[in-house]
Structure formats: structure tokens, C-alpha cells
Design a protein around this motif. Structure first.
Motif, mmCIF file in Angstrom:
data_model
loop_
_atom_site.group_PDB
_atom_site.id
_atom_site.type_symbol
_atom_site.label_atom_id
_atom_site.label_comp_id
_atom_site.label_asym_id
_atom_site.label_seq_id
_atom_site.Cartn_x
_atom_site.Cartn_y
_atom_site.Cartn_z
ATOM 1 N N UNK A 1 26.539 37.451 45.082
ATOM 2 C CA UNK A 1 27.660 37.189 44.179
ATOM 3 C C UNK A 1 27.292 36.124 43.155
ATOM 4 N N UNK A 2 26.608 35.082 43.598
ATOM 5 C CA UNK A 2 26.265 34.000 42.678
ATOM 6 C C UNK A 2 25.261 34.459 41.620
ATOM 7 N N UNK B 1 28.160 46.262 31.301
ATOM 8 C CA UNK B 1 27.211 47.051 32.082
ATOM 9 C C UNK B 1 27.925 47.731 33.249
ATOM 10 N N UNK B 2 27.450 47.415 34.460
ATOM 11 C CA UNK B 2 28.058 47.999 35.657
ATOM 12 C C UNK B 2 29.134 47.098 36.263
ATOM 13 N N UNK B 3 29.458 46.000 35.581
ATOM 14 C CA UNK B 3 30.380 45.034 36.152
ATOM 15 C C UNK B 3 31.739 45.081 35.473
ATOM 16 N N UNK B 4 32.781 45.181 36.287
ATOM 17 C CA UNK B 4 34.132 44.938 35.813
ATOM 18 C C UNK B 4 34.377 43.448 35.997
ATOM 19 N N UNK B 5 34.545 42.715 34.903
ATOM 20 C CA UNK B 5 34.564 41.265 34.976
ATOM 21 C C UNK B 5 35.781 40.717 35.711
ATOM 22 N N UNK B 6 36.801 41.542 35.899
ATOM 23 C CA UNK B 6 37.933 41.108 36.705
ATOM 24 C C UNK B 6 37.543 40.789 38.140
ATOM 25 N N UNK B 7 36.385 41.286 38.569
ATOM 26 C CA UNK B 7 35.853 41.005 39.905
ATOM 27 C C UNK B 7 35.641 39.507 40.107
ATOM 28 N N UNK B 8 35.356 38.799 39.003
ATOM 29 C CA UNK B 8 35.087 37.365 39.088
ATOM 30 C C UNK B 8 36.310 36.502 38.772
ATOM 31 N N UNK B 9 37.435 37.137 38.476
ATOM 32 C CA UNK B 9 38.574 36.394 37.938
ATOM 33 C C UNK B 9 39.155 35.392 38.919
ATOM 34 N N UNK B 10 39.147 35.702 40.205
ATOM 35 C CA UNK B 10 39.832 34.834 41.162
ATOM 36 C C UNK B 10 38.999 33.638 41.578
ATOM 37 N N UNK B 11 37.693 33.722 41.485
ATOM 38 C CA UNK B 11 36.859 32.566 41.836
ATOM 39 C C UNK B 11 35.508 32.686 41.169
ATOM 40 N N UNK B 12 35.044 31.541 40.691
ATOM 41 C CA UNK B 12 33.714 31.458 40.081
ATOM 42 C C UNK B 12 32.988 30.308 40.766
ATOM 43 N N UNK B 13 32.083 30.651 41.683
ATOM 44 C CA UNK B 13 31.407 29.641 42.495
ATOM 45 C C UNK B 13 30.237 29.020 41.734
ATOM 46 N N UNK B 14 30.533 28.455 40.597
ATOM 47 C CA UNK B 14 29.485 27.888 39.758
ATOM 48 C C UNK B 14 30.162 26.951 38.757
ATOM 49 N N UNK B 15 30.050 25.649 38.992
ATOM 50 C CA UNK B 15 30.745 24.685 38.140
ATOM 51 C C UNK B 15 30.267 24.767 36.699
ATOM 52 N N UNK B 16 28.975 24.976 36.503
ATOM 53 C CA UNK B 16 28.434 25.047 35.150
ATOM 54 C C UNK B 16 28.944 26.289 34.424
ATOM 55 N N UNK C 1 28.729 26.103 43.372
ATOM 56 C CA UNK C 1 30.106 25.838 43.794
ATOM 57 C C UNK C 1 30.853 25.198 42.633
ATOM 58 N N UNK C 2 32.138 25.511 42.515
ATOM 59 C CA UNK C 2 32.979 24.855 41.511
ATOM 60 C C UNK C 2 33.431 23.503 42.058
ATOM 61 N N UNK C 3 33.976 22.671 41.182
ATOM 62 C CA UNK C 3 34.408 21.329 41.578
ATOM 63 C C UNK C 3 35.808 21.416 42.182
ATOM 64 N N UNK C 4 35.857 21.899 43.419
ATOM 65 C CA UNK C 4 37.129 22.188 44.074
ATOM 66 C C UNK C 4 37.671 20.984 44.833
ATOM 67 N N UNK C 5 38.963 20.982 45.063
ATOM 68 C CA UNK C 5 39.722 19.978 45.808
ATOM 69 C C UNK C 5 39.233 18.569 45.489
ATOM 70 N N UNK C 6 39.095 17.708 46.525
ATOM 71 C CA UNK C 6 38.720 16.317 46.258
ATOM 72 C C UNK C 6 37.259 16.161 45.857
ATOM 73 N N UNK D 1 44.539 26.795 40.983
ATOM 74 C CA UNK D 1 44.821 28.185 40.639
ATOM 75 C C UNK D 1 43.650 28.788 39.879
ATOM 76 N N UNK D 2 43.114 28.021 38.942
ATOM 77 C CA UNK D 2 42.049 28.523 38.090
ATOM 78 C C UNK D 2 40.782 28.776 38.906
#
Length: 450
Positions: free
Chosen positions: A288-289, A314-329, A378-383, A439-440
Motif C-alpha cells: 500500500x505504501x 492508470x490502474x488505480x482508482x484514487x478514491x482507494x487512498x481517500x480514507x488514509x494516507x500513511x505518508x506524512x510527506x 506514517x502520517x502525523x496522527x494523534x499526539x 478526519x482527514x
């Protein structure tokens, strides 16, 4: 009775309480910092109040600590870059290029903790900072070990604000084993936070035995998160801290190295067996990453990419990534564009670069350097996000206060203050609710990854 009088009295009482609290935080900076650290590690992100947006306890307290301890400091390049980022963010928001939620994240969750890290050493001794962070992190680690042994997390029983509570209160599993997450709402966030704390544990002004115990607790709890991100960054941070901090004794280096090798030999088969049992889930998490790279095509120079979730590349429906993006950059690029992201990334790099020079080396700088790999997994989640940005600001403040990274610093409880020498870096939602980062970021849609 005058209509509305009870509400007015309540508002006046609340305002009076806030003012009194600010005076107490100003009068007792060390106690205030200990409280802030305890809230960081032991109060879930969903505990807070709703005032326009949801203000989690750690965010509200960070703002209060910054206001109560405001102090004149000498500006460094990182401060200028952060100010430029905030100005760009506000301007892009006015132009409709960055949404309100993204603006709240950048200002309240990034810039405010950074500013608190920049001023804290004008009010609190560096030894106290290391001690408070280490102690609170060790309590969190001990509770995490108990959590693993009992499969019971007391923090999820604490009610809180929605949608944060429902987003982060679900326990995770990997390979049939419950992953510990403490008060951080996610095992990756806990693992990364404990990794950051490891540098301060090595720098703590303690004798060898309690320091070894602290490092051992942090390491064991990090392994029990079964987060590859947490484990890898913890190992990197520990190695850097032990071998780069000038104040670390040869005896401590030898003991930590020997114990670490033995511990690694014990932990590696356990972690490997869990990952093997997770099988397809763990492989899917890693894949996934890699798949996230397809989103680079949606990044703009200034501002966000608009409604990219409905597109196909391409072969990706970008809505697949809409709920989480495990990459802060990647998430920053999508939210703010290339230029603002480059500016804010330069702040992090400038803090991390201080660890490469002996005269500017500190546990904070080493902690930031150790976290660089996490920014792309990883995104900059929670604390965790607030802790990382606080540590970035702290690293830029620490330089010049002691040559060994563990010196006394400029402040005492009696209120003595001093300013730091200018730094020459080598490179010159928590807010929650409907507009906050939780949420984001996508909540626990990603809970098995990491």
C-alpha cells in the motif's frame, strides 16, 4: 433574574479559571511542563472540549503553555521558515487553495507545538525536560506492557469527543495478537512516540541502572506495538543517542550494545512470527505504501490537488487512498503543494542536521533524525504529530545551552531566564471535528498497517 445571566456567569467563571491557570503555569514552569508531558503520553486525543472545533487536551494545553511561557528568543533559520509556511498557508486558504481543515492542522498541530518547543528551554532546565519526558514515556511503556499481558486497554474506556473517539478507540490486531497502543489511539503512533523518547532516556541525568531500565522499558513496549515503523526508528534513535551523545559513558555504551544485541536476538523471532502470521495483511500494508506514489501525479506547486479522490490514474482508482494516507510527506504535498511542503520539511531537516555536528548535538536533534524514515510511512496522527513538532522546536532551542546535550540549561523554577545562541542549521488532527486532521488522516481505516 436577568435573561442570560446564568450563561454569562458561567462564561465569566470559565474565563477566570483560564486566567488563573495561565498564571499558575507561568509561576510554575517545571510543574507545568511535567503536566504537559503527562497529558501527551497518558491522555487520549479524543479527550477535550468542543469550541468551534474539537480541542483535545494536548492541543489546548500546548496553546496554554505557549501563552503562559511566552518569552523572547533569538530567531533562527527554522523560525523564519516556519513563519513563511504559516503565512503561505493562510494566504492559500484565503485564495481557496487550502481548505480550513488543512489550515487548522498546519497552524495548530504543527506550528504551535513547534513554537512551544522553541520557548520551553527559556523557562525549564534541559535536565528537567529529559527527566519529565523519560518518566512519562516509561509510565506509558509500562502500561503498554500490562496492556499486552492482559489484552486490556483502560484508555478506550474514557469517553470523548466524536468523531475522534470512534476513529481511534478500536484496538488493533496483527497475526492474531492485539497490538498495544496505550493512550495514543494507534500502535504506530505509540511506537514512534516511544522511539522519540528513547533519545531523552539516554540523555537523562540518572545513574546507569535506572537509565538502562528506562531504555529497556521503552524498547520492550515498542516491540509489543508490532509496528515496523516504531521498532526501526527506535533502534536508529537508540544507536544514534548511545554513540553520538558525548556525555554517554563507555560503560553505558558497552552495556546497552550487549543487552541490545541479546534483546534483538530474542525479539526478532517473536516479531517475525507475528508478521508471518499476519501474512497477506502485512504484505498488503507494505505494498500500500508503495502504491501511494501514484498520488504524486496529483500534487500541485501551491495549494492542494482538489477532488483527486474521484480520479483514476492508470490502474488505480484514487478514491482507494481517500480514507488514509500513511505518508506524512505525501499528505503534506497533497494538502499544501510542493513549495509549502518543501519549506516546512526544511524546518525538520534543519533540526535533524544539528545531530551531525558535535557542538550542536542534543537528544532532541537525535530524536528528530531518527524519525526521518517515519515521515514516508506514517502520517502525523494523534499526539505523535504534536510530539514530533515539539521535538523539532526543542532541537533548535537546545543548541548552545550545553556542549554535552545534557547540561543545566538557562532556567530555574525561580524564573531565571536566558536566550540561546543563534543556530546555523546545515540547511537554511488533533484539532478534530469536521475540520481537524483526525478526519482527514482517515482514522483507523489504516489500523493494521505499520
Amino acid at each position: 433574574m436577568i435573561p442570560g445571566a446564568p450563561s454569562a456567569l458561567l462564561a465569566l467563571g470559565a474565563l477566570s479559571s483560564v486566567v488563573i491557570a495561565l498564571f499558575l503555569l507561568r509561576a510554575m514552569p517545571r510543574a507545568g511542563f511535567a503536566l504537559w508531558t503527562a497529558v501527551m503520553f497518558l491522555v487520549p486525543v479524543w479527550v477535550g472540549v468542543a469550541l468551534g472545533i474539537i480541542w483535545p487536551a494536548i492541543l489546548a494545553l500546548t496553546v496554554a503553555m505557549l501563552v503562559a511561557n511566552v518569552h523572547r528568543i533569538e530567531l533562527v533559520a527554522g523560525d523564519v521558515l516556519m513563519a513563511v509556511f504559516v503565512v503561505m498557508l493562510l494566504g492559500l486558504h484565503v485564495l481557496g487553495r487550502v481548505g480550513l481543515g488543512e489550515t487548522v492542522v498546519g497552524v495548530l498541530e504543527w506550528a504551535v507545538p513547534y513554537a512551544w518547543g522553541r520557548v520551553v528551554l527559556a523557562r525549564v532546565d534541559v535536565r528537567w525536560v529529559s527527566t519529565a519526558i523519560t518518566l512519562c514515556a516509561c509510565v506509558a511503556a509500562l502500561l503498554a506492557i500490562v496492556e499486552f499481558a492482559t489484552t486490556w486497554n483502560p484508555f478506550i474506556l474514557i469517553p470523548g469527543q466524536e468523531p475522534l473517539y470512534s476513529s481511534w478507540n478500536t484496538l488493533q490486531e496483527r497475526g492474531g495478537i492485539v497490538r498495544v497502543e496505550g493512550a495514543f489511539g494507534h500502535s504506530i503512533a505509540l511506537g514512534a512516540a516511544l522511539a522519540v523518547s528513547t533519545a531523552f532516556a539516554v540523555a537523562a541525568p540518572w545513574r546507569t541502572a535506572p537509565k538502562l531500565l528506562a531504555v529497556g522499558l521503552l524498547g520492550a513496549a515498542t516491540v509489543l506495538t508490532f509496528s515496523r515503523t516504531g521498532i526501526v526508528t527506535m533502534v536508529i534513535t537508540l544507536v544514534l543517542a548511545v554513540w553520538l551523545l558525548p556525555s554517554v559513558t563507555r560503560r553505558f555504551k558497552i552495556i546497552v550494545t550487549a543487552v541490545g544485541l541479546v534483546g534483538g536476538l530474542v525479539a526478532l523471532p517473536i516479531v517475525s512470527s507475528v508478521l508471518d502470521a499476519a501474512g497477506r495483511e502485512a504484505e498488503g500494508s507494505a505494498g500500500y505504501r508503495t502504491d501511494l506514489l501514484v498520488l504524486l501525479g496529483q500534487v500541485d506547486l501551491l495549494g492542494n490537488a482538489g477532488p483527486w479522490q474521484s480520479l483514476v490514474s492508470g490502474d488505480f482508482y484514487l478514491g482507494y487512498f481517500a480514507r488514509s494516507i500513511d505518508n506524512a510527506l505525501m499528505l503534506a504535498l497533497l494538502r499544501y503543494g510542493v513549495v509549502p511542503t518543501a519549506v516546512v520539511l526544511a524546518v525538520i531537516v534543519s533540526a535533524a542536521a544539528l545531530a551531525l555536528r558535535r557542538e550542536s548535538r542534543s537528544p532532541a536533534a537525535i530524536a528528530v533524525l531518527g524519525q526521518l524514515p517515519s515521515l514516508v510511512v506514517v502520517a502525523l496522527i494523534t499526539q505523535y504529530g504534536a510530539l514530533l513538532w515539539f521535538t523539532v522546536g526543542l532541537a533548535l532551542s537546545w543548541h548552545g545551552r550545553s556542549h554535552d546535550g545534557e547540561g543545566r540549561g538557562p532556567a530555574t523554577e525561580r524564573g531565571a531566564t536566558a536566550t540561546s545562541r543563534p543556530v546555523r542549521p546545515l540547511t537554511s488532527g488533533i484539532a478534530g471535528g469536521r475540520v481537524g486532521s483526525q478526519n482527514i488522516e482517515g482514522g483507523k481505516a489504516w489500523r493494521s498497517r505499520g
